[in-house]
Structure formats: structure tokens, C-alpha cells
Design a protein around this motif. Structure first.
Motif, short mmCIF file in Angstrom:
data_model
loop_
_atom_site.label_atom_id
_atom_site.label_comp_id
_atom_site.label_asym_id
_atom_site.label_seq_id
_atom_site.Cartn_x
_atom_site.Cartn_y
_atom_site.Cartn_z
N THR A 1 -5.21 71.30 34.37
CA THR A 1 -5.98 70.53 34.89
C THR A 1 -7.13 71.36 35.53
O THR A 1 -6.85 72.65 36.27
N ILE A 2 -8.21 70.95 35.50
CA ILE A 2 -9.43 72.17 35.19
C ILE A 2 -10.87 71.03 36.45
O ILE A 2 -11.66 70.41 36.52
N LEU A 3 -10.78 71.79 37.57
CA LEU A 3 -10.92 71.58 38.72
C LEU A 3 -12.10 72.08 39.29
O LEU A 3 -12.41 73.13 39.74
N PRO A 4 -13.59 71.71 38.94
CA PRO A 4 -14.98 72.25 39.27
C PRO A 4 -15.11 71.79 40.95
O PRO A 4 -15.51 70.58 41.36
N LEU A 5 -15.18 72.45 42.03
CA LEU A 5 -15.08 72.03 43.57
C LEU A 5 -17.08 72.98 43.96
O LEU A 5 -16.93 74.15 43.51
N GLU A 6 -17.33 72.40 44.43
CA GLU A 6 -18.77 72.38 44.79
C GLU A 6 -18.71 73.01 46.28
O GLU A 6 -17.91 73.04 46.93
N GLN A 7 -19.31 74.84 46.17
CA GLN A 7 -18.75 75.21 47.67
C GLN A 7 -20.40 75.41 47.97
O GLN A 7 -20.54 77.34 47.80
N GLY A 8 -20.90 75.43 48.72
CA GLY A 8 -22.35 75.33 48.68
C GLY A 8 -23.67 75.30 47.63
O GLY A 8 -23.74 74.16 47.03
N SER A 9 -24.41 76.53 46.95
CA SER A 9 -24.42 76.72 45.88
C SER A 9 -23.61 77.25 44.96
O SER A 9 -24.58 77.07 43.43
N ASP A 10 -22.88 77.76 45.22
CA ASP A 10 -21.51 78.25 43.91
C ASP A 10 -20.61 76.94 44.21
O ASP A 10 -20.89 75.88 44.41
N VAL A 11 -19.84 77.48 42.24
CA VAL A 11 -19.33 76.29 42.48
C VAL A 11 -18.03 76.90 41.76
O VAL A 11 -17.75 77.26 41.41
N LEU A 12 -16.64 76.74 42.34
CA LEU A 12 -15.50 76.85 41.94
C LEU A 12 -14.93 76.14 40.97
O LEU A 12 -14.43 75.37 41.72
N VAL A 13 -14.62 77.31 40.01
CA VAL A 13 -13.50 76.19 39.13
C VAL A 13 -12.21 76.41 38.58
O VAL A 13 -11.74 77.61 38.59
N VAL A 14 -11.10 75.31 39.29
CA VAL A 14 -9.79 76.09 39.68
C VAL A 14 -8.94 75.64 38.03
O VAL A 14 -9.38 73.93 37.81
N VAL A 15 -8.16 76.16 37.61
CA VAL A 15 -7.53 76.06 36.72
C VAL A 15 -5.80 75.63 36.65
O VAL A 15 -5.20 77.10 37.38
N GLN A 16 -5.60 74.41 37.15
CA GLN A 16 -4.01 74.37 37.15
C GLN A 16 -3.08 73.66 35.50
O GLN A 16 -3.41 73.14 35.18
N ASP A 17 -1.93 74.69 35.76
CA ASP A 17 -1.38 74.50 35.19
C ASP A 17 -0.49 73.25 35.74
O ASP A 17 0.62 73.28 36.78
N VAL A 18 -0.03 71.89 34.41
CA VAL A 18 0.23 71.01 34.92
C VAL A 18 1.81 70.47 35.29
O VAL A 18 2.26 69.82 35.85
N ALA A 19 2.42 71.49 34.49
CA ALA A 19 4.14 71.90 34.35
C ALA A 19 4.05 72.06 36.00
O ALA A 19 4.91 71.65 36.16
#
Length: 419
Positions: free
Chosen positions: A351-369
Motif C-alpha cells: 500500500t503506497i500512501l502519498p500524504l500531503e504535509q504543507g508543500s511536501d508530500v510524504l510517500v509511505v510504503v506499507q507491507d500489507v501482510a
């Protein structure tokens, strides 16, 4: 027809144990299966199966069990079928990234000259990059331009093998669709149409898209823009995802939304059920592809919303949850404060989650299992961000002219450069 001439070269490729040649072996195996049954194909299927299985065992290939079974069937070898029972244990060994105790952290900064609208990974670690009206480029692993196509491109649709692609450029009332043959190094504008939703991958022949109020299977090899199959979709499509074995979509019918799953290459409708209640009211939702070898449900609906942070914290918390029919997973709440959420990228294992944090984007890579964060990528001072997972590699393209890719098997950064 050229079996004797090419046999030695094919065996040399299959016997090469280097990770650099793994993508070539995958491309050959895909083409071999696509050719269908013949005496030459059956003979070559045996060493191809063992080579791909070897790559899977060391994390150099992401082939699924179902795709490997196609090679076994093509080989028509009873001994090989018996061997698969003993060999399967090594097929999905835990990857290096999945073994990490604490998340890897990456920061991407700087600016390029040309905005990157979309980027996809090709065999041999090359990249296909859409630059809007500036055209389309093929880049090597070092970011050097190999080829330029003078066609407009904002979104890319990649074939499963990686030798063909479609380039889409939306205009005011229509979308310009172009076809790219990467083997022949040709690109031509094909058609203009009012395109709504579309699958981001195709098998090189059939491409699924929503035009008007219908889902179409478009013949991507025909000189004309024509559909070989179509069906009405009440209310239109809310979300659509395709993999090699299935096409999943949700309908937008108010008060009576549904989830549909087609088996491919049919397409044959295998499942049609009511959309999970409560998810249509979330901030957004998407669908996870059906191919899974790690135990979770097929055709899962994934929803996300923002949750107010605790007193004294800035921003909100991101809540992610999955549901299929009556089964619902626990909420996943990320600690990072968030000002906005972009559409996640979902695969069977990640699961790849792009989260907005002000002017930045934090891409979080999660292991589903394991439901754990394995890596984070902070994209500093960015605007538009495209994200895709091609052959177990996450590729990020940014409007500020940066391209970054992360191998989800090893955790290694493969590309990091600016246009």
C-alpha cells in the motif's frame, strides 16, 4: 520458426544468474507464454521456469505462482509438475525490504527543468517519461535520454511486457490517445475521444476504458479505434483496477453501488455484489488488485479519511481501512500529521500512501501482510506527483522535474535524477 538459430542465445540468457538480466528473463518468459503451445515453446518452457523460479527465490523477480503455473502447463512435463510441489516454498521468500525492523527513510530535493507528468518503468531499468506537451522520453538507468517522441503525453498506460504503451493527453472536451511501440521506436497519435476512467495497464492488445456510460475492451492493435466488447455501467465507474488475471471496478449508482470482478482475458463476469456500506461516504476509496499470495481477501475495497489530531498537534491523522462484504480490517492510523491525501497506489502486497504535509508530500510504503511501514520517501517542495508500481518497483514522477524509483523487493533506490 527460428528455434535452432535462437536456442543458444536463449539458454545463455536463462543461465545468466545476474540480477541485471532478470528483467530480460521476465520479458522473454512473458513472450513465451503469449506465443501459445508449440513443440519449441514446450522445450524452452522448462529452463525458463527454473530460471524465473531462481530469480523469485532471491527477490529478483516478482512473478506470481499463477504465472509460473502457466509455464509449467506450457512445458507439458509431468516431472516438472511434480517438482513444483517441492520448489514452491522458495517462490515467495520474504524480501529484504519486508525484513526491515525500522522504516527506511529517503528525502528527495532539488528541481528539474521540465515537469514530469508521469513515469513508468520499462525492462532493463529504463524509464518511459511523459512531459506533457514537451513530449515523451525513454531514459536509461543514469537518466540519459535514449529516445524522444514528439507526441503530447500526460498519463501513460503500459503493457504487461513493457514493449508497448499508450500516451494520454487530456484537452478541454476530449483526450488525445497515442500508441507507442518501444521495440520499433515509433509513436503515433491514434484517436481523440471523451475518455472518463481507464486501466493503467493492458496486455498489449486489449485495453479497458470507460467512454460515455459503457465499459469498453478496446483493440489496441487495430488501425481503427474500435471495441471488441462493451457493457453498460449504471451510474458510471467510481474506481477501476486491472492486473493480468482480473479487472475490478465499482459503479456509482446512487444508493445501489456495486463491485464487479471480471476474469481475464475473457472478460467473464465472475462476481457482482453490493458495494461495502459506509465506504462511499469516506474521503475516497480505491480497489486492491485481486492477485494475492499472502492470504488477504480478493477484490478488497480500501477507504481512507482524515481524523482530527489530538489537542496541541498540527494537522490531522490519516486513517486507512479495508473491507470486503462483511469483513473489515482494523483501522490503520499513521502518526504523521497530514494536510491532505492523494489517491493511494495499491498492489496485492503493498500500500503506497502519498500524504500531503504543507508543500511536501510524504510517500509511505506499507507491507500489507504485516501492516507495517517499511519505507518513507519525502518529496520536498513538490506539486504534481504520479506514482506507479511496475514489476515490484515504485516509480514517482513530480511536476518539479524529479524522478525517483524504489525497488520494493530489496529497498534499493534505482533511479534518482532530474529532467
Amino acid at each position: 520458426d527460428r528455434y535452432e538459430e535462437t536456442r543458444a542465445r536463449v539458454l545463455e540468457l536463462l543461465n545468466n544468474r545476474s540480477r541485471e538480466a532478470a528483467s530480460l528473463r521476465e520479458a522473454f518468459a512473458n513472450e513465451l507464454v503469449a506465443q501459445g503451445e508449440s513443440r519449441a515453446a514446450s522445450v524452452m518452457a522448462r529452463p525458463t521456469y527454473r530460471a524465473i523460479l531462481r530469480d523469485c527465490s532471491v527477490g529478483a523477480s516478482g512473478w506470481s505462482r499463477r504465472r509460473l503455473e502457466r509455464l509449467v502447463k506450457l512445458s507439458n512435463d509431468a516431472a516438472l509438475r511434480a517438482d513444483t510441489v517441492a520448489l514452491r516454498a522458495a517462490e515467495r521468500a520474504p524480501t529484504e525490504l519486508c525484513r526491515t525492523d525500522s522504516p527506511q527513510e529517503h528525502v528527495v530535493e532539488g528541481h528539474g527543468l521540465i515537469p514530469v507528468m508521469d513515469a513508468r518503468r520499462l525492462p532493463r531499468d529504463r524509464l518511459l517519461v511523459a512531459l506533457g506537451d514537451a513530449g515523451l522520453r525513454v531514459l536509461n538507468r543514469d537518466g540519459r535520454k535514449i529516445r524522444h517522441f514528439d507526441i503530447p503525453a500526460q498519463s501513460l498506460v503500459l503493457s504487461d511486457v513493457g514493449n508497448r504503451a499508450l500516451a494520454l493527453m487530456p484537452r478541454t472536451d476530449f483526450t488525445v490517445i497515442s500508441r507507442i511501440d518501444l521495440d520499433a521506436a515509433t509513436a503515433r497519435i491514434w484517436h481523440e475521444t471523451a475518455l472518463l476512467h481507464f486501466a493503467e495497464t493492458y496486455d498489449g492488445s486489449l485495453w479497458f476504458a470507460e467512454i460515455g456510460d459503457r465499459l469498453l475492451a478496446i483493440d489496441a492493435l487495430s488501425g481503427r479505434f474500435e471495441a471488441l466488447w462493451s457493457t453498460p455501467v449504471p451510474g458510471g465507474i467510481g474506481a477501476m483496477v486491472r492486473d493480468e488475471d482480473s479487472l475490478c471496478l465499482s459503479t456509482n449508482m446512487e444508493g445501489d453501488a456495486e463491485f464487479w470482478r471480471y476474469a481475464l482475458p475473457g472478460p467473464v463476469l465472475r462476481e457482482r455484489r453490493s458495494f461495502p456500506r459506509g465506504f462511499d461516504a469516506l474521503l475516497g476509496y480505491s480497489l486492491r488488485p485481486t492477485t494475492s499470495e499472502r492470504g488477504h481477501l480478493q477484490g478488497t475495497v480500501c477507504g481512507w479519511r482524515l481524523k482530527e489530531a489530538q489537542t496541541g498537534d498540527r494537522g490531522a491523522r490519516f486513517v486507512f481501512q479495508e473491507k470486503q462484504e462483511k469483513e473489515r480490517s482494523p483501522e490503520t492510523v499513521l502518526d504523521a500529521a497530514t494536510t491532505g491525501v492523494r489517491t493511494p497506489v495499491l498492489t496485492a502486497d503493498w500500500t503506497i500512501l502519498p500524504l500531503e504535509q504543507g508543500s511536501d508530500v510524504l510517500v509511505v510504503v506499507q507491507d500489507v501482510a504485516a501492516r507495517q511501514t517499511r519505507a518513507t520517501i519525502r518529496l520536498e517542495d513538490t506539486t504534481h506527483v504520479s506514482a506507479h508500481v511496475d514489476s515490484e518497483v515504485l516509480v514517482l514522477g513530480e511536476g518539479c522535474g524529479r524522478i525517483t524509483s524504489l525497488d520494493l523487493r530489496t529497498g534499493h533506490v534505482l533511479h534518482r535524477f532530474q529532467t
